[in-house]
Design an enzyme around this catalytic site. Structure first.
Site, PDB file in Angstrom:
ATOM      1  CD  GLU A  93      -1.163   0.054   3.635  1.00  0.00           C
ATOM      2  OE1 GLU A  93      -2.276  -0.804   3.357  1.00  0.00           O
ATOM      3  OE2 GLU A  93      -1.187   0.899   4.575  1.00  0.00           O
ATOM      4  CB  CYS A 106       3.603   8.265   3.280  1.00  0.00           C
ATOM      5  SG  CYS A 106       3.961   6.688   3.910  1.00  0.00           S
ATOM      6  CB  CYS A 113       7.772  -5.297   8.463  1.00  0.00           C
ATOM      7  SG  CYS A 113       9.430  -4.161   9.367  1.00  0.00           S
ATOM      8  CB  CYS A 117       6.759  -1.433  16.277  1.00  0.00           C
ATOM      9  SG  CYS A 117       8.214  -1.068  15.688  1.00  0.00           S
ATOM     10  CB  CYS A 120       4.183  -1.527  13.858  1.00  0.00           C
ATOM     11  SG  CYS A 120       3.702  -1.278  11.996  1.00  0.00           S
ATOM     12  CB  CYS A 334       0.331   2.340  10.504  1.00  0.00           C
ATOM     13  SG  CYS A 334       1.225   4.362  10.911  1.00  0.00           S
TER      14      CYS A 334
HETATM   15  N1  SAH Z   1       9.959   0.704   9.860  1.00  0.00           N
HETATM   16  C1  SAH Z   1      10.348   2.344   9.920  1.00  0.00           C
HETATM   17  C2  SAH Z   1       9.210   3.405   8.584  1.00  0.00           C
HETATM   18  C3  SAH Z   1       7.854   2.375   8.675  1.00  0.00           C
HETATM   19  S1  SAH Z   1       6.443   3.254   9.557  1.00  0.00           S
HETATM   20  C4  SAH Z   1      10.068   3.098  10.936  1.00  0.00           C
HETATM   21  O1  SAH Z   1      10.214   2.333  11.964  1.00  0.00           O
HETATM   22  O2  SAH Z   1      10.198   4.315  10.689  1.00  0.00           O
HETATM   23  C5  SAH Z   1       5.913   4.488   9.827  1.00  0.00           C
HETATM   24  C6  SAH Z   1       5.857   5.482  10.927  1.00  0.00           C
HETATM   25  O3  SAH Z   1       4.563   4.752  11.848  1.00  0.00           O
HETATM   26  C7  SAH Z   1       7.352   5.264  12.558  1.00  0.00           C
HETATM   27  O4  SAH Z   1       7.653   6.230  13.300  1.00  0.00           O
HETATM   28  C8  SAH Z   1       6.285   3.777  13.400  1.00  0.00           C
HETATM   29  O5  SAH Z   1       6.486   3.426  14.576  1.00  0.00           O
HETATM   30  C9  SAH Z   1       4.888   4.352  13.705  1.00  0.00           C
HETATM   31  N2  SAH Z   1       3.852   3.569  12.724  1.00  0.00           N
HETATM   32  C10 SAH Z   1       3.544   2.821  12.854  1.00  0.00           C
HETATM   33  N3  SAH Z   1       2.226   1.667  13.509  1.00  0.00           N
HETATM   34  C11 SAH Z   1       1.865   2.800  14.148  1.00  0.00           C
HETATM   35  C12 SAH Z   1       0.332   2.661  14.312  1.00  0.00           C
HETATM   36  N4  SAH Z   1      -0.126   2.334  14.775  1.00  0.00           N
HETATM   37  N5  SAH Z   1       0.488   4.358  15.456  1.00  0.00           N
HETATM   38  C13 SAH Z   1       1.479   5.494  15.040  1.00  0.00           C
HETATM   39  N6  SAH Z   1       2.550   5.464  14.119  1.00  0.00           N
HETATM   40  C14 SAH Z   1       3.193   4.013  13.893  1.00  0.00           C
END
Ligand code: SAH
Length: 347
Positions: A93, A106, A113, A117, A120, A334
């Protein structure tokens, strides 16, 4: 032998392979422009090449072209989410966001991935594979073609950890900023990472003018380890050292992303601790109320607490913004659209 993808090659490589095919040098330029400026989907559309040459190209190479499987536009803010299918039927996406200062896309850098996290959605199924340079580029190309809008900014903040797909990311940046391609300025590209320290240093050594965004999300290692497994590998101290090096090498201000999760990292004491962590750095903090995902019970910090967190940082002269939530009505946050698509199509 597997066919090579012509769209992931830089101009030098295109020249080389065309030379091997016995073609004249000016053909390489034409072909490169068809791919990266006129944004064609197929060799057939390269109409200033002879039919036999187009056939030879098809026999020898592939040409990455993503297929749109879904497109949703937010009624609230015009944000547009695209679901694309890759040649192996996997889906990714991308999001188009329209701002006053220009259009920002974006993009995803991987299918899935492996960073894990906790908050996420993109990491729930693990990593399927890396995206090729052409697959990263074509997200932007297709969005520009479909929307008819010129893309001026690119953020690598979609699904995936870009520094975990380092070589392809670099080629992607090279092609995206090429004057014979979309010619997007390095300064208009942001790469977001959860903090792969050795890669941050490698990137610094390249001295690109891109913006580096660090997903920090915690003011200390204990909290960070609870929500980001990568924190078991690298400490916040190591990250700060690496971004300090990045700033020394590039002169680019660092962005820290901080997603606020109720009861986890959003207290006043956390804001104060964060100030000490980033004090003295030329940086900017982006506060993001976490987008809850249904697989986890994390809650969004209420807006007045977010505002309070911001005020504490500001009083200490830290640049801070609260990221506007865009496209919440279209699962734009996200990895959620891909996730809901996969849930529907894999049962
Ligand atoms: N892997 C990279 C880029 C992808 S995530 C990274 O970690 O930066 C892009 C951003 O969205 C990151 O800051 C991630 O921590 C955040 N993110 C992911 N899921 C999220 C969520 N449910 N709510 C808010 N931010 C989120």
């Amino acid at each position: 032998m597997e066919k090579q993808d012509l769209k992931s090659m830089n101009f030098e490589q295109v020249k080389e392979v065309m030379n091997q095919l016995g073609e004249k040098a000016f053909r390489s330029k034409q072909i490169y422009e068809w791919m990266h400026q006129k944004l064609v989907n197929d060799f057939e559309e390269m109409t200033n090449l002879s039919k036999p040459l187009r056939d030879r190209l098809r026999e020898n190479f592939t040409l990455t072209s993503l297929r749109v499987v879904d497109k949703r536009e937010s009624a609230k803010d015009g944000t547009c989410k695209f679901l694309f299918e890759l040649s192996d039927n996997r889906v990714i996406e991308s999001v188009l966001m329209k701002y006053k200062h220009g259009n920002s896309v974006c993009i995803s850098s991987q299918v899935g991935c492996r960073m894990g996290c906790r908050f996420c959605a993109s990491t729930l199924g693990g990593l399927e594979r890396n995206l090729t340079p052409a697959e990263m580029l074509d997200q932007i190309y297709k969005i520009q073609k479909i929307s008819g809008e010129r893309v001026s900014n690119v953020v690598v903040m979609g699904t995936g950890e870009p520094l975990d797909n380092y070589d392809n990311l670099n080629r992607f940046i090279e092609l995206l900023t090429d004057e014979n391609g979309l010619n997007i300025s390095q300064r208009n590209i942001t790469v977001s990472t959860c903090g792969l320290v050795p890669r941050i240093r490698e990137l610094a050594d390249q001295q690109l003018q891109i913006t580096l965004a660090i997903s920090l999300h915690a003011p200390n290692d204990t909290i960070r380890r609870e929500i980001m497994p990568i924190a078991n590998r690298y400490s916040i101290k190591e990250i700060i050292d690496a971004v300090t090096y990045y700033y020394q090498k590039t002169g680019r201000r660092i962005t820290f992303e901080y997603s606020l999760v109720e009861g986890v990292n959003d207290k006043e004491e956390h804001a104060k601790e964060l100030i000490h962590v980033i004090r003295g750095l030329n940086c900017h903090v982006n506060l993001i109320p976490v987008n809850p995902i249904k697989e986890r019970d994390f809650k969004q910090t209420q807006m007045h607490f977010v505002q309070n967190f911001k005020n504490i940082l500001e009083k200490n002269r830290i640049n801070v913004t609260i990221r506007r939530e865009m496209g919440a009505d279209i699962d734009a946050a996200c990895g959620q659209l891909r996730k809901s698509y996969m849930d529907e199509h894999t049962n």
